[in-house]
Structure formats: C-alpha cells, structure tokens
Design a protein around this motif. Structure first.
Motif, PDB file in Angstrom:
ATOM      1  N   MET A   1       0.816  -1.197   0.000  1.00 56.47           N
ATOM      2  CA  MET A   1       0.000   0.000   0.000  1.00 56.47           C
ATOM      3  C   MET A   1       0.862   1.265   0.000  1.00 56.47           C
ATOM      4  O   MET A   1       0.478   2.268  -0.605  1.00 56.47           O
ATOM      5  N   ASN A   2       2.006   1.234   0.732  1.00 56.74           N
ATOM      6  CA  ASN A   2       2.872   2.418   0.790  1.00 56.74           C
ATOM      7  C   ASN A   2       3.379   2.812  -0.586  1.00 56.74           C
ATOM      8  O   ASN A   2       3.506   3.991  -0.887  1.00 56.74           O
ATOM      9  N   PHE A   3       3.666   1.805  -1.402  1.00 55.55           N
ATOM     10  CA  PHE A   3       4.155   2.079  -2.747  1.00 55.55           C
ATOM     11  C   PHE A   3       3.096   2.792  -3.574  1.00 55.55           C
ATOM     12  O   PHE A   3       3.371   3.743  -4.285  1.00 55.55           O
ATOM     13  N   VAL A   4       1.867   2.374  -3.450  1.00 56.20           N
ATOM     14  CA  VAL A   4       0.766   2.988  -4.194  1.00 56.20           C
ATOM     15  C   VAL A   4       0.531   4.415  -3.711  1.00 56.20           C
ATOM     16  O   VAL A   4       0.313   5.335  -4.508  1.00 56.20           O
ATOM     17  N   ASN A   5       0.613   4.632  -2.379  1.00 55.83           N
ATOM     18  CA  ASN A   5       0.449   5.981  -1.828  1.00 55.83           C
ATOM     19  C   ASN A   5       1.557   6.916  -2.331  1.00 55.83           C
ATOM     20  O   ASN A   5       1.304   8.090  -2.626  1.00 55.83           O
ATOM     21  N   ALA A   6       2.773   6.420  -2.407  1.00 54.72           N
ATOM     22  CA  ALA A   6       3.894   7.222  -2.898  1.00 54.72           C
ATOM     23  C   ALA A   6       3.672   7.601  -4.359  1.00 54.72           C
ATOM     24  O   ALA A   6       3.940   8.730  -4.770  1.00 54.72           O
ATOM     25  N   LEU A   7       3.156   6.675  -5.154  1.00 50.34           N
ATOM     26  CA  LEU A   7       2.887   6.961  -6.560  1.00 50.34           C
ATOM     27  C   LEU A   7       1.784   8.010  -6.714  1.00 50.34           C
ATOM     28  O   LEU A   7       1.819   8.829  -7.635  1.00 50.34           O
ATOM     29  N   GLU A   8       0.823   7.999  -5.813  1.00 52.23           N
ATOM     30  CA  GLU A   8      -0.265   8.973  -5.891  1.00 52.23           C
ATOM     31  C   GLU A   8       0.217  10.389  -5.540  1.00 52.23           C
ATOM     32  O   GLU A   8      -0.330  11.371  -6.028  1.00 52.23           O
ATOM     33  N   LYS A   9       1.268  10.507  -4.725  1.00 49.53           N
ATOM     34  CA  LYS A   9       1.790  11.818  -4.310  1.00 49.53           C
ATOM     35  C   LYS A   9       2.693  12.445  -5.377  1.00 49.53           C
ATOM     36  O   LYS A   9       2.954  13.653  -5.353  1.00 49.53           O
ATOM     37  N   ILE A  10       3.175  11.679  -6.301  1.00 44.54           N
ATOM     38  CA  ILE A  10       4.131  12.160  -7.302  1.00 44.54           C
ATOM     39  C   ILE A  10       3.567  13.322  -8.123  1.00 44.54           C
ATOM     40  O   ILE A  10       4.259  14.329  -8.315  1.00 44.54           O
ATOM     41  N   PRO A  11       2.346  13.292  -8.628  1.00 47.12           N
ATOM     42  CA  PRO A  11       1.849  14.441  -9.418  1.00 47.12           C
ATOM     43  C   PRO A  11       1.807  15.744  -8.615  1.00 47.12           C
ATOM     44  O   PRO A  11       2.119  16.817  -9.162  1.00 47.12           O
ATOM     45  N   GLY A  12       1.495  15.692  -7.337  1.00 45.73           N
ATOM     46  CA  GLY A  12       1.485  16.895  -6.505  1.00 45.73           C
ATOM     47  C   GLY A  12       2.887  17.470  -6.315  1.00 45.73           C
ATOM     48  O   GLY A  12       3.100  18.693  -6.352  1.00 45.73           O
ATOM     49  N   ILE A  13       3.843  16.612  -6.111  1.00 46.29           N
ATOM     50  CA  ILE A  13       5.236  17.044  -5.947  1.00 46.29           C
ATOM     51  C   ILE A  13       5.747  17.649  -7.250  1.00 46.29           C
ATOM     52  O   ILE A  13       6.436  18.679  -7.246  1.00 46.29           O
ATOM     53  N   ILE A  14       5.391  17.066  -8.385  1.00 45.63           N
ATOM     54  CA  ILE A  14       5.805  17.600  -9.683  1.00 45.63           C
ATOM     55  C   ILE A  14       5.227  19.003  -9.862  1.00 45.63           C
ATOM     56  O   ILE A  14       5.908  19.923 -10.334  1.00 45.63           O
ATOM     57  N   ALA A  15       3.981  19.205  -9.477  1.00 46.90           N
ATOM     58  CA  ALA A  15       3.346  20.521  -9.605  1.00 46.90           C
ATOM     59  C   ALA A  15       4.057  21.557  -8.738  1.00 46.90           C
ATOM     60  O   ALA A  15       4.278  22.709  -9.168  1.00 46.90           O
ATOM     61  N   GLN A  16       4.446  21.166  -7.531  1.00 47.63           N
ATOM     62  CA  GLN A  16       5.178  22.090  -6.641  1.00 47.63           C
ATOM     63  C   GLN A  16       6.498  22.519  -7.281  1.00 47.63           C
ATOM     64  O   GLN A  16       6.865  23.703  -7.275  1.00 47.63           O
ATOM     65  N   TYR A  17       7.256  21.575  -7.808  1.00 47.29           N
ATOM     66  CA  TYR A  17       8.539  21.887  -8.432  1.00 47.29           C
ATOM     67  C   TYR A  17       8.358  22.743  -9.685  1.00 47.29           C
ATOM     68  O   TYR A  17       9.174  23.610  -9.970  1.00 47.29           O
ATOM     69  N   GLU A  18       7.292  22.521 -10.438  1.00 54.69           N
ATOM     70  CA  GLU A  18       7.032  23.357 -11.618  1.00 54.69           C
ATOM     71  C   GLU A  18       6.740  24.794 -11.216  1.00 54.69           C
ATOM     72  O   GLU A  18       7.174  25.739 -11.876  1.00 54.69           O
ATOM     73  N   GLU A  19       5.994  24.993 -10.119  1.00 57.91           N
ATOM     74  CA  GLU A  19       5.709  26.342  -9.635  1.00 57.91           C
ATOM     75  C   GLU A  19       6.998  27.048  -9.207  1.00 57.91           C
ATOM     76  O   GLU A  19       7.225  28.218  -9.537  1.00 57.91           O
ATOM     77  N   ARG A  20       7.823  26.342  -8.475  1.00 52.89           N
ATOM     78  CA  ARG A  20       9.108  26.926  -8.039  1.00 52.89           C
ATOM     79  C   ARG A  20       9.966  27.294  -9.241  1.00 52.89           C
ATOM     80  O   ARG A  20      10.592  28.359  -9.291  1.00 52.89           O
TER      81      ARG A  20
END
Length: 118
Positions: A1-20
């Motif tokens: 389950m942790n692996f799936v949760n980590a994969l779900e967080k990736i798009p949000g992290i990508i958006a943060q880095y794009e804003e920066r």
C-alpha cells in the motif's frame, strides 16, 4: 500500500517543483541584467589604488632615509663600543688563565655527589 500511496503523491510534488521553477525563471532576466551591469565605482577604485601605491612609495622612501641616518649614527656608536670591548678583552688577557677558561663547576660537583652515593 505504501508504494501505491507514494505513486499517488508524485503528481502533486511535480506541480510544486514546476511552480518553483516558474518563479525562478521569472527572476532570471532581472538577475542577468544585474550581473551584466558594470560597477560604477571601478574607476574610483583604480584611482584610489594608484594613490595608495604612491603613498606607500613615499612612506618607504621616508623610512629608508631615516634608517640610513640612524644606521650612520649607530655605526659610529657601535665602533666606539667595539673599541671599548677590545680594550676590556686586552686587560683580561693579561690576567690569570683561570678566568679565561669556562668550566661547568656545577656538573663536576653533582658527579662527585653521585659517585659518593654509589
């Protein structure tokens, strides 16, 4: 389950880095203009450095002249003191030989004390 949760967080992290990245890219032209700008005080700094060098040469020349004057006076004084020392050495040469020989008396005394203990 942790692996799936980590994969779900990736798009949000990508958006943060794009804003920066977008914010930093907006600052790039302004920073490039600052870097390309010539420093206004450069000519003043060069003039001050040349004045410093001229003053340093003047100070060195003045100190050298004073040292030469003092050296001349010291040489005269040293030659007078050397003559006095030579005269003192000549008076010692006529005295007994025992005063001219430096023997470490305290070492002999300590050896005698140790030899007596054995």
């Amino acid at each position: 389950m942790n692996f799936v949760n980590a994969l779900e967080k990736i798009p949000g992290i990508i958006a943060q880095y794009e804003e920066r990245t977008a914010k930093l890219k907006a600052d790039v032209p302004q920073l490039e203009a600052i870097v390309a700008k010539q420093w206004g005080k450069e000519n003043e700094l060069k003039a001050l450095k040349s004045q410093l060098a001229a003053l340093d040469r003047k100070i060195t020349a003045a100190l050298a002249a004073k040292n030469e004057e003092q050296d001349g006076e010291e040489n005269k004084q040293q030659s007078d003191t050397q003559r006095v020392e030579v005269r003192d050495n000549q008076s010692q040469a006529t005295g007994p030989k025992e005063t001219m020989v430096a023997e470490p008396v305290h070492i002999y005394a300590s050896r005698r004390a140790f030899s007596g203990l054995r």
